[in-house]
Scaffold this active site. Structure first.
Site, mmCIF file in Angstrom:
data_model
loop_
_atom_site.group_PDB
_atom_site.id
_atom_site.type_symbol
_atom_site.label_atom_id
_atom_site.label_comp_id
_atom_site.label_asym_id
_atom_site.label_seq_id
_atom_site.Cartn_x
_atom_site.Cartn_y
_atom_site.Cartn_z
ATOM 1 N N LYS A 11 0.835 -1.199 0.000
ATOM 2 C CA LYS A 11 0.000 0.000 0.000
ATOM 3 C C LYS A 11 0.882 1.267 0.000
ATOM 4 O O LYS A 11 2.106 1.185 0.192
ATOM 5 C CB LYS A 11 -0.937 -0.063 1.217
ATOM 6 C CG LYS A 11 -1.912 -1.254 1.165
ATOM 7 C CD LYS A 11 -2.816 -1.308 2.404
ATOM 8 C CE LYS A 11 -3.802 -2.466 2.332
ATOM 9 N NZ LYS A 11 -4.732 -2.481 3.501
ATOM 10 N N TYR A 51 -12.320 -2.238 -3.168
ATOM 11 C CA TYR A 51 -12.760 -2.483 -1.791
ATOM 12 C C TYR A 51 -14.282 -2.368 -1.661
ATOM 13 O O TYR A 51 -14.786 -2.045 -0.586
ATOM 14 C CB TYR A 51 -12.062 -1.504 -0.838
ATOM 15 C CG TYR A 51 -10.672 -1.965 -0.386
ATOM 16 C CD1 TYR A 51 -10.496 -3.172 0.299
ATOM 17 C CD2 TYR A 51 -9.542 -1.182 -0.603
ATOM 18 C CE1 TYR A 51 -9.241 -3.583 0.729
ATOM 19 C CE2 TYR A 51 -8.279 -1.585 -0.174
ATOM 20 C CZ TYR A 51 -8.135 -2.789 0.495
ATOM 21 O OH TYR A 51 -6.896 -3.205 0.939
ATOM 22 N N PHE A 59 -15.373 3.382 7.773
ATOM 23 C CA PHE A 59 -14.001 3.737 7.405
ATOM 24 C C PHE A 59 -13.788 3.787 5.892
ATOM 25 O O PHE A 59 -12.691 4.111 5.432
ATOM 26 C CB PHE A 59 -12.995 2.768 8.047
ATOM 27 C CG PHE A 59 -13.169 1.314 7.677
ATOM 28 C CD1 PHE A 59 -12.717 0.810 6.461
ATOM 29 C CD2 PHE A 59 -13.777 0.429 8.563
ATOM 30 C CE1 PHE A 59 -12.872 -0.523 6.131
ATOM 31 C CE2 PHE A 59 -13.937 -0.919 8.235
ATOM 32 C CZ PHE A 59 -13.475 -1.387 7.007
ATOM 33 N N ARG A 87 -1.427 -14.367 4.110
ATOM 34 C CA ARG A 87 -2.177 -13.768 5.225
ATOM 35 C C ARG A 87 -1.412 -13.963 6.539
ATOM 36 O O ARG A 87 -1.388 -13.078 7.392
ATOM 37 C CB ARG A 87 -3.571 -14.396 5.325
ATOM 38 C CG ARG A 87 -4.464 -14.145 4.119
ATOM 39 C CD ARG A 87 -5.081 -12.779 4.071
ATOM 40 N NE ARG A 87 -6.022 -12.515 5.130
ATOM 41 C CZ ARG A 87 -6.802 -11.436 5.194
ATOM 42 N NH1 ARG A 87 -6.751 -10.517 4.230
ATOM 43 N NH2 ARG A 87 -7.619 -11.250 6.194
ATOM 44 N N THR A 93 -5.271 -7.500 10.763
ATOM 45 C CA THR A 93 -5.563 -6.182 10.163
ATOM 46 C C THR A 93 -4.996 -5.043 11.012
ATOM 47 O O THR A 93 -4.402 -4.104 10.489
ATOM 48 C CB THR A 93 -7.096 -6.010 10.023
ATOM 49 O OG1 THR A 93 -7.632 -7.153 9.360
ATOM 50 C CG2 THR A 93 -7.432 -4.750 9.243
ATOM 51 N N ARG A 104 2.735 -6.575 9.252
ATOM 52 C CA ARG A 104 1.968 -5.459 9.825
ATOM 53 C C ARG A 104 2.443 -5.096 11.222
ATOM 54 O O ARG A 104 2.473 -3.919 11.586
ATOM 55 C CB ARG A 104 0.478 -5.820 9.817
ATOM 56 C CG ARG A 104 -0.134 -5.694 8.420
ATOM 57 C CD ARG A 104 -1.497 -6.316 8.346
ATOM 58 N NE ARG A 104 -2.239 -5.910 7.146
ATOM 59 C CZ ARG A 104 -3.393 -6.451 6.780
ATOM 60 N NH1 ARG A 104 -3.931 -7.422 7.513
ATOM 61 N NH2 ARG A 104 -4.013 -6.029 5.701
ATOM 62 N N ASN A 114 -1.905 -0.112 7.243
ATOM 63 C CA ASN A 114 -1.333 -1.391 7.656
ATOM 64 C C ASN A 114 -0.471 -2.046 6.571
ATOM 65 O O ASN A 114 -0.272 -3.257 6.568
ATOM 66 C CB ASN A 114 -2.440 -2.325 8.149
ATOM 67 C CG ASN A 114 -3.496 -2.574 7.091
ATOM 68 O OD1 ASN A 114 -3.340 -2.168 5.943
ATOM 69 N ND2 ASN A 114 -4.568 -3.246 7.473
ATOM 70 N N HIS A 117 -1.952 -5.556 1.548
ATOM 71 C CA HIS A 117 -3.221 -6.246 1.335
ATOM 72 C C HIS A 117 -2.924 -7.661 0.871
ATOM 73 O O HIS A 117 -1.963 -7.881 0.133
ATOM 74 C CB HIS A 117 -4.054 -5.545 0.251
ATOM 75 C CG HIS A 117 -5.137 -6.428 -0.319
ATOM 76 N ND1 HIS A 117 -6.353 -6.569 0.289
ATOM 77 C CD2 HIS A 117 -5.148 -7.264 -1.397
ATOM 78 C CE1 HIS A 117 -7.084 -7.435 -0.410
ATOM 79 N NE2 HIS A 117 -6.380 -7.871 -1.434
ATOM 80 N N GLU A 128 -9.477 -10.862 -7.618
ATOM 81 C CA GLU A 128 -8.571 -9.729 -7.431
ATOM 82 C C GLU A 128 -7.420 -9.749 -8.437
ATOM 83 O O GLU A 128 -6.969 -8.695 -8.897
ATOM 84 C CB GLU A 128 -8.036 -9.720 -6.001
ATOM 85 C CG GLU A 128 -9.138 -9.384 -4.998
ATOM 86 C CD GLU A 128 -8.645 -9.330 -3.563
ATOM 87 O OE1 GLU A 128 -9.393 -8.842 -2.707
ATOM 88 O OE2 GLU A 128 -7.505 -9.783 -3.282
HETATM 89 P P1 ATP Z 1 -6.916 -6.206 3.298
HETATM 90 O O1 ATP Z 1 -8.277 -6.495 2.672
HETATM 91 O O2 ATP Z 1 -6.388 -4.837 2.943
HETATM 92 O O3 ATP Z 1 -5.928 -7.301 3.047
HETATM 93 P P2 ATP Z 1 -7.862 -7.210 5.824
HETATM 94 O O4 ATP Z 1 -8.489 -8.303 4.999
HETATM 95 O O5 ATP Z 1 -6.956 -7.601 6.926
HETATM 96 O O6 ATP Z 1 -7.090 -6.170 4.893
HETATM 97 P P3 ATP Z 1 -10.399 -5.849 5.842
HETATM 98 O O7 ATP Z 1 -11.422 -6.043 6.905
HETATM 99 O O8 ATP Z 1 -10.641 -6.492 4.502
HETATM 100 O O9 ATP Z 1 -8.990 -6.282 6.454
HETATM 101 O O10 ATP Z 1 -10.204 -4.274 5.644
HETATM 102 C C1 ATP Z 1 -9.646 -3.733 4.458
HETATM 103 C C2 ATP Z 1 -8.751 -2.573 4.848
HETATM 104 O O11 ATP Z 1 -9.544 -1.510 5.369
HETATM 105 C C3 ATP Z 1 -7.745 -2.869 5.975
HETATM 106 O O12 ATP Z 1 -6.585 -3.499 5.528
HETATM 107 C C4 ATP Z 1 -7.468 -1.478 6.490
HETATM 108 O O13 ATP Z 1 -6.556 -0.755 5.639
HETATM 109 C C5 ATP Z 1 -8.853 -0.835 6.401
HETATM 110 N N1 ATP Z 1 -9.606 -1.030 7.658
HETATM 111 C C6 ATP Z 1 -10.183 -2.166 8.115
HETATM 112 N N2 ATP Z 1 -10.813 -1.981 9.278
HETATM 113 C C7 ATP Z 1 -10.646 -0.673 9.587
HETATM 114 C C8 ATP Z 1 -11.068 0.166 10.676
HETATM 115 N N3 ATP Z 1 -11.798 -0.328 11.684
HETATM 116 N N4 ATP Z 1 -10.693 1.470 10.658
HETATM 117 C C9 ATP Z 1 -9.964 1.986 9.632
HETATM 118 N N5 ATP Z 1 -9.543 1.250 8.570
HETATM 119 C C10 ATP Z 1 -9.871 -0.057 8.544
HETATM 120 MG MG MG Z 2 -9.704 -7.891 3.283
#
Ligand code: ATP
Ligand code: MG
Length: 144
Positions: A11, A51, A59, A87, A93, A104, A114, A117, A128
């Site tokens: 990112k 997304y 968020f 993962r 996350t 992370r 973080n 992705h 994706e």
């Molecule tokens: P990614 O999809 O980016 O691999 P992830 O699967 O661990 O991450 P998701 O729940 O899919 O987590 O969330 C997508 C992204 O949105 C997170 O990686 C983070 O950048 C952002 N995000 C998730 N939860 C929050 C939150 N509570 N507040 C702010 N940003 C968030």
């Molecule tokens: Mg995700």
């Protein structure tokens, strides 16, 4: 165990902090191979589509702002159990809750910023990868 492909994104915070090599080193040390890579700057529409599953979350606008704030490095990783392995390397996350030694935990600044992705299932990975790459962009590295 199955040979899989998964989508990884470094990112904008990972790019601006010059952590590309450090992140890819983790992948390679774990036996994952980069089979496609491209640097891109997402526009707002692309980030919203990528997304889309989070569209209703509070968020979401901030997430889209973060993901469009600078270039990203999009990669396809290949290896045994690649989706889960990536993962596991990324960690939870929220960097504060991620296991020690994960990407992370090491470099993530907040639950939003973080650093990486990773696709969360083989089905999501296929979608994706198709979002960013055509078949011609992904190299066969079975022998290389
Ligand atoms: P990614 O999809 O980016 O691999 P992830 O699967 O661990 O991450 P998701 O729940 O899919 O987590 O969330 C997508 C992204 O949105 C997170 O990686 C983070 O950048 C952002 N995000 C998730 N939860 C929050 C939150 N509570 N507040 C702010 N940003 C968030
Ligand atoms: Mg995700």
């Amino acid at each position: 165990m199955a040979l899989e492909r998964t989508l990884s994104i470094i990112k904008p915070d990972g790019i601006s902090r010059n952590l590309i090599g450090s992140v890819i080193e983790r992948f390679e040390r774990a036996g994952l191979r980069v089979v496609a890579a491209r640097m891109r700057r997402l526009d707002r529409n692309e980030a919203e589509r990528f997304y889309a599953v989070h569209r209703a979350r509070p968020f979401f606008p901030s997430l889209v702002g973060y993901m469009t704030s600078g270039p990203i490095l999009v990669q396809v990783l290949e290896g045994e159990d690649a989706v889960r392995k990536n993962r596991d390397l990324m960690g939870a996350t929220d960097p504060a809750r991620a296991a020690p030694g994960t990407i992370r935990r090491e470099w993530g600044e907040s639950i939003e910023r973080n650093l990486v992705h990773g696709s969360d299932s083989p089905e999501t990975a296929r979608e994706e990868i198709g979002f960013f790459f055509g078949a011609i962009d992904v190299c066969d590295r079975t022998d290389s």
